[in-house]
Design a protein around this motif. Structure first.
Motif, PDB file in Angstrom:
ATOM      1  N   ARG A  31       0.839  -1.208   0.000  1.00  0.00           N
ATOM      2  CA  ARG A  31       0.000   0.000   0.000  1.00  0.00           C
ATOM      3  C   ARG A  31       0.873   1.257   0.000  1.00  0.00           C
ATOM      4  N   ASP A  32       1.926   1.230   0.825  1.00  0.00           N
ATOM      5  CA  ASP A  32       2.852   2.365   0.863  1.00  0.00           C
ATOM      6  C   ASP A  32       3.560   2.529  -0.478  1.00  0.00           C
ATOM      7  N   ASP A  33       3.958   1.389  -1.074  1.00  0.00           N
ATOM      8  CA  ASP A  33       4.631   1.429  -2.377  1.00  0.00           C
ATOM      9  C   ASP A  33       3.720   2.021  -3.451  1.00  0.00           C
ATOM     10  N   LEU A  34       2.426   1.672  -3.409  1.00  0.00           N
ATOM     11  CA  LEU A  34       1.483   2.204  -4.390  1.00  0.00           C
ATOM     12  C   LEU A  34       1.314   3.715  -4.213  1.00  0.00           C
ATOM     13  N   GLY A  35       1.235   4.157  -2.959  1.00  0.00           N
ATOM     14  CA  GLY A  35       1.138   5.596  -2.698  1.00  0.00           C
ATOM     15  C   GLY A  35       2.361   6.333  -3.205  1.00  0.00           C
ATOM     16  N   TRP A  36       3.543   5.753  -2.954  1.00  0.00           N
ATOM     17  CA  TRP A  36       4.785   6.369  -3.426  1.00  0.00           C
ATOM     18  C   TRP A  36       4.813   6.410  -4.949  1.00  0.00           C
ATOM     19  N   MET A  37       4.438   5.272  -5.595  1.00  0.00           N
ATOM     20  CA  MET A  37       4.489   5.191  -7.051  1.00  0.00           C
ATOM     21  C   MET A  37       3.528   6.189  -7.677  1.00  0.00           C
ATOM     22  N   ASP A  38       2.322   6.297  -7.142  1.00  0.00           N
ATOM     23  CA  ASP A  38       1.357   7.254  -7.699  1.00  0.00           C
ATOM     24  C   ASP A  38       1.892   8.682  -7.623  1.00  0.00           C
ATOM     25  N   TYR A  39       2.484   9.030  -6.477  1.00  0.00           N
ATOM     26  CA  TYR A  39       3.037  10.373  -6.313  1.00  0.00           C
ATOM     27  C   TYR A  39       4.205  10.593  -7.281  1.00  0.00           C
ATOM     28  N   ALA A  40       5.107   9.595  -7.365  1.00  0.00           N
ATOM     29  CA  ALA A  40       6.281   9.721  -8.238  1.00  0.00           C
ATOM     30  C   ALA A  40       5.871   9.833  -9.706  1.00  0.00           C
TER      31      ALA A  40
END
Length: 201
Positions: A164-173
Motif C-alpha cells: 500500500r505504501d509502495d502504491l502511494g509512493w508510485m502514484d506520487y512519483a
C-alpha cells in the motif's frame, strides 16, 4: 482479407505448446513459418531460451525470427533529481516482476537457442524536440502502467501495508514525472531493442 489470416491463442510456455502449434499448422497446410514475430513477450517468460528453441523448430529453413524487447537499464534522464531511476528501482523491487532488464540479453538468448546471423536494429527514443503530446505519449507508454504491477500484487495480498505504501509512493512519483515530461528542460532517452535472426546459415 479473412482468407489470408488466421488467429489462434496458444500458451507458449505450456507443455502442449508444440503439439497444439503442430496441429494448427497441419489444419492450414503450413510446413514452416517464414517469419516469427515476438513483440515485448520474452521478458514475461520464465524460460525464454527454452521457448526460443521451441519456436526455432517451426521456422522454415530460411525463416527469420524478429524479437522486440525493452530494457529499463537503457533509460537515461536529466534534470529529474533521479526520479526516473527511483521509479525503475521501485519497479524492479516488486515481487514477481517480469525481467525488466531483458533487452540486453536478447542477443545471447538467440545465440544460445541456435539462431544464426543475428542483427540488431535498435531504436532510440529521445524526447528532445518532441511536442507536448509526443512527450506525454512516451510517458504513458513507458511509465504510467508501472503502478499496475503493485495493484496486481495488492489484489493478491490486500492487507500488505508495504505494498500500500509502495502504491502511494508510485502514484506520487508518476504524477511528478508526468509533470516533468511536459517541461522542456527535462530530457529523457531510451532504447527499444529489436533483433532479427535466421534459423540456419
Amino acid at each position: 482479407d479473412p482468407e489470408k489470416y488466421s488467429f489462434h491463442k496458444v500458451n507458449i510456455e505450456g507443455a502442449d505448446f508444440e503439439e497444439n502449434l503442430s496441429r494448427i499448422m497441419q489444419e492450414h497446410n503450413i510446413k514452416g513459418f517464414n517469419i516469427i514475430l515476438s513483440t515485448l513477450v520474452l521478458h514475461h517468460l520464465k524460460e525464454p531460451i527454452k521457448v526460443l528453441r521451441k519456436l526455432r523448430k517451426f521456422l522454415s529453413k530460411d525463416g527469420y525470427i524478429i524479437i522486440r524487447g525493452s530494457d529499463d537499464g537503457s533509460m537515461v534522464a536529466y534534470n529529474d533529481n533521479d526520479l526516473v531511476q527511483k521509479i525503475i528501482d521501485k519497479t524492479l523491487a516488486i515481487p514477481g516482476i517480469s525481467d525488466r532488464l531483458n533487452g540486453r540479453k536478447i542477443y545471447y538468448q538467440l545465440y544460445t537457442s541456435g539462431y544464426k546471423h543475428i542483427r540488431s536494429f535498435n531504436y532510440v527514443k529521445d524526447i528532445a524536440h518532441k511536442n507536448f503530446d509526443e512527450r506525454q505519449q512516451i510517458f504513458q507508454e513507458r511509465f504510467a502502467y508501472r503502478r499496475n504491477y503493485i495493484v496486481t500484487r495488492l489484489k493478491e495480498d490486500p492487507t500488505n501495508m508495504t505494498l500500500r505504501d509502495d502504491l502511494g509512493w508510485m502514484d506520487y512519483a508518476l504524477e511528478q514525472l508526468e509533470d516533468l515530461f511536459g517541461n522542456d528542460s527535462f530530457w529523457y532517452q531510451e532504447v527499444d531493442f529489436t533483433f532479427i535472426a535466421k534459423k540456419d546459415d
